[in-house]
Design a protein around this motif. Structure first.
Motif, PDB file in Angstrom:
ATOM      1  N   TRP A 186      -6.638  25.311 126.737  1.00  0.00           N
ATOM      2  CA  TRP A 186      -5.360  24.676 127.046  1.00  0.00           C
ATOM      3  C   TRP A 186      -5.261  23.242 126.536  1.00  0.00           C
ATOM      4  CZ3 TRP A 186      -7.191  20.632 129.713  1.00  0.00           C
ATOM      5  CH2 TRP A 186      -8.267  20.795 130.585  1.00  0.00           C
ATOM      6  N   ALA A 224      -3.647  18.506 129.024  1.00  0.00           N
ATOM      7  CA  ALA A 224      -3.186  19.887 129.160  1.00  0.00           C
ATOM      8  C   ALA A 224      -1.677  19.984 128.958  1.00  0.00           C
ATOM      9  CB  ALA A 224      -3.565  20.443 130.529  1.00  0.00           C
ATOM     10  N   ILE A 256      -0.444  26.642 121.771  1.00  0.00           N
ATOM     11  CA  ILE A 256      -1.386  26.721 122.888  1.00  0.00           C
ATOM     12  C   ILE A 256      -1.092  27.924 123.771  1.00  0.00           C
ATOM     13  CG2 ILE A 256      -2.128  25.536 125.002  1.00  0.00           C
ATOM     14  CD1 ILE A 256      -1.692  22.885 123.526  1.00  0.00           C
ATOM     15  N   TYR A 257       0.180  28.200 124.001  1.00  0.00           N
ATOM     16  CA  TYR A 257       0.545  29.266 124.934  1.00  0.00           C
ATOM     17  C   TYR A 257       0.234  30.655 124.393  1.00  0.00           C
ATOM     18  CZ  TYR A 257       3.195  25.422 127.024  1.00  0.00           C
ATOM     19  OH  TYR A 257       3.569  24.226 127.573  1.00  0.00           O
ATOM     20  N   GLY A 287       0.072  32.601 128.532  1.00  0.00           N
ATOM     21  CA  GLY A 287      -0.490  31.259 128.485  1.00  0.00           C
ATOM     22  C   GLY A 287       0.395  30.216 129.132  1.00  0.00           C
ATOM     23  N   LYS A 288       1.693  30.264 128.872  1.00  0.00           N
ATOM     24  CA  LYS A 288       2.592  29.254 129.425  1.00  0.00           C
ATOM     25  C   LYS A 288       2.659  29.359 130.949  1.00  0.00           C
ATOM     26  CE  LYS A 288       7.284  27.420 129.071  1.00  0.00           C
ATOM     27  NZ  LYS A 288       8.617  27.553 128.427  1.00  0.00           N
ATOM     28  N   MET A 318      -0.621  28.128 132.514  1.00  0.00           N
ATOM     29  CA  MET A 318      -0.779  26.681 132.519  1.00  0.00           C
ATOM     30  C   MET A 318       0.108  26.025 133.574  1.00  0.00           C
ATOM     31  SD  MET A 318      -1.324  25.500 128.586  1.00  0.00           S
ATOM     32  CE  MET A 318      -1.462  23.801 129.122  1.00  0.00           C
TER      33      MET A 318
END
Length: 620
Positions: free
Chosen positions: A22, A94, A109-110, A116-117, A120
């Protein structure tokens, strides 16, 4: 890996740091480049699996949630969702810098993990870097980033030139400008062996286990890798070393080290320590109680805290239960630790918690010894002291020139002086909570100052009014009483008893040598005094006040003035006080310094000095 460059115009990499999936490099760089800090900004740098969630929750409760009466502030609950860091740590690295960046997911990143989103936001909240910058003061920044290379530049004093991006370049090129650091740094540390065990179990047992297999090197070997450690944020020993340098650069007025073990053993004392460091109003008991309840394990693990899944019922010394790692491998761990951190002051308290067994435990108790006991049979002690309540090696007894006398010897601070003054006598006839004598003395037979107190107790006939324990020896945690203590609150507990326990109970944040004698109050659990001369005078005055004295007849005749209670004599009569003080001053310091130096020369160079010691003892 986070590849940080030396500067905007340079392609040379200053470091390559392993980071979690992340991690956002653009915001990590903004975090480091942050120079516009306020005086009340708080930067928390916590090691991986060292108590980050607990400390951040404690700080949030202290700063934002409770009033002095222990009640929630009106907007506390709603603000927890509104601002970062209130429902769990929100790492700058992050987050994306702005909402637009977040929507675009510039670094992809996601997409690195499924959902992923959502994952996070569930852990760090729906925030961006700008939200952290715009949070109400005092602002709190929490990170695993460490050292001067990664923490905000604004924390540190720095001399810049006028053509530097961080200063106004309106002046002539090359003009030096000094920028004073602002904000406060809190470093969170934990015994690295326990941290390694928590990391090993964080997401279930790793495929390569503790010691490695076809899947990889294993958690133990991976943790000890230095320059090539693949763990997130690199090798933990390097992390401690670099943060120690940062703490030293910033200075103790703006940098505080919080040890996880101290939070476990005395949360109240550490909470007050943090409160005072931050310059907050005096911490009330009601507010402290509310925060302690809010931050205990049961409350946190059942709360709306976003990071509650990270909550583990941690402990101290759990590494000793790892049977897959044998003593030989723990010795490798200790060797690596000493090579990297052996001379790092911030790491010294960690050594105590990384001991499997206390070194230097005496083989024989005092009743088992006699005049023929060979001191060469006794294990060499490790001399220690308490620094802010934590056991560390005692620098006052490190000789600058081993094998030869030194003039650089100093006694450690003597923390506990009595508040009792003339006319306010000890009520030595009172009993404690369990009916035993209220006051108790801890002594050591090899210390002439401690035995002078024991002699005073006997001379005054106070054995039935003041109890006493005689230490068996020094060891790696200070003075030890193998059979336990005979006074409250340790009475009835199996031995050994360590004298540092009395010091820590009296003042959890004390910085002092762990010395005898100690005059202990079993009612208040406080040290009345650890100064032998003061204790002798207190006992004499107290005995005289109560009309107690059993001096031998010839000693009574030698005392020129009787006490105030009829014909009861006083060992410290008013008309001789000045003369007695002068004699004491002229004798005790040179005698004690010489005796102590001789003793510690023997400890360090026993193979040279033993014969002289034995011959001298025979003459005595």
């Amino acid at each position: 890996h986070y590849k940080k460059k030396h500067g905007d115009d340079s392609e040379e990499e200053a470091s390559s740091l392993p980071v979690p999936w992340w991690f956002n490099p653009s915001t990590a760089a903004r975090f480091h480049d942050l120079t516009s800090l306020e005086d009340d900004d708080i930067i928390v740098s916590s090691g991986v699996k060292m108590g980050t969630t607990w400390v951040c929750k404690t700080l949030a409760s202290l700063l934002y949630d409770y009033d002095n009466n222990g009640n929630l502030l009106p907007d506390a609950v709603s603000n927890r969702e509104k601002y970062p860091g209130r429902l769990g740590q929100t790492y700058p690295s992050a987050l994306y810098p702005t909402r637009a960046d977040k929507e675009r997911d510039d670094h992809g990143i996601y997409t690195r993990v499924p959902n992923g989103k959502q994952g996070m936001e569930r852990v760090f909240g729906n925030f961006v870097w700008q939200d952290i910058l715009e949070q109400p003061r005092p602002r709190m920044f929490t990170s695993h980033m460490f050292g001067r290379e990664h923490l905000p530049k604004g924390l540190f004093d720095e001399v810049l030139t006028s053509n530097n991006d961080d200063v106004n370049s309106a002046g002539s090129s090359g003009v030096k400008v000094e920028r004073k650091g602002k904000g406060r740094l809190i470093v969170v540390l934990r015994n690295l062996k326990d941290s390694m065990c928590s990391l090993h179990n964080f997401h279930g047992t790793p495929f390569d286990g503790w010691m490695g297999n076809e899947h990889g090197p294993g958690s133990f070997r991976r943790y000890l890798m230095l320059d090539d450690c693949p763990n997130a944020f690199g090798n933990s020993m390097y992390w401690v070393r670099e943060n120690a340098r940062a703490v030293e650069d910033i200075g103790q007025e703006r940098a505080l080290v919080v040890y996880y073990e101290n939070l476990i053993s005395n949360f109240d004392a550490q909470l007050k320590r943090i409160n005072d460091f931050l310059g907050l109003p005096v911490l009330t008991k009601a507010k402290a109680n509310a925060i302690e309840k809010e931050c205990n394990f049961d409350t946190m693990s059942s709360s709306t805290l976003r990071t509650k899944k990270n909550c583990r019922r941690g402990g101290v010394g759990k590494w000793k239960d790892v049977h897959e790692i044998d003593d030989a491998n723990w010795a490798i761990f200790d060797k690596t630790f000493n090579e990297v951190l052996g001379d790092v002051e911030m790491a010294l308290p960690l050594k105590f918690f990384q001991l499997k067994d206390v070194p230097g435990i005496p083989l024989l108790s005092i009743p088992q010894c006699d005049l023929d006991t060979d001191p060469r049979q006794l294990p060499s002690p490790l001399l220690v002291k308490l620094r802010e309540g934590m056991i560390v090696p005692d620098p006052y007894f490190l000789l600058t020139n081993p094998g030869h006398p030194t003039t650089n010897f100093h006694n450690a601070p003597n923390q506990f002086k009595s508040s009792i003054r003339p006319g306010r006598f000890l009520r030595i006839d009172e009993t404690g909570r369990d009916g035993s004598p209220r006051f108790h003395i801890f002594v050591n037979g090899s210390c002439p100052l401690a035995t002078s107190v024991a002699a005073t107790r006997a001379l005054l006939g106070l054995e039935h009014l003041i109890s006493m324990d005689l230490a068996d020896s020094f060891c790696g945690t200070g003075m030890v009483y193998l059979n336990g203590a005979t006074c409250s609150p340790w009475k009835g507990r199996d031995g050994p008893f360590w004298l540092y326990e009395a010091y820590q109970l009296a003042d959890p944040l004390c910085t002092t040598d762990i010395s005898v004698p100690v005059l202990w109050d079993t009612e208040t659990y406080k040290i009345v005094s650890n100064d032998s001369w003061e204790i002798m005078k207190l006992l004499s005055d107290a005995a005289n006040d109560l009309g107690f004295c059993s001096c031998p007849k010839d000693a009574l005749e030698a005392i020129s003035k009787v006490g105030e209670n009829g014909n009861i004599p006083n060992l410290f009569p008013e008309n001789l006080k000045q003369d007695i003080e002068q004699v004491h001053t002229s004798l005790v310091k040179p005698f004690f310094d010489s005796l102590t130096m001789a003793g510690f020369e023997y400890i360090r160079n026993g193979h040279i000095e033993t014969q002289q010691v034995l011959e001298g003892r025979a003459k005595v």
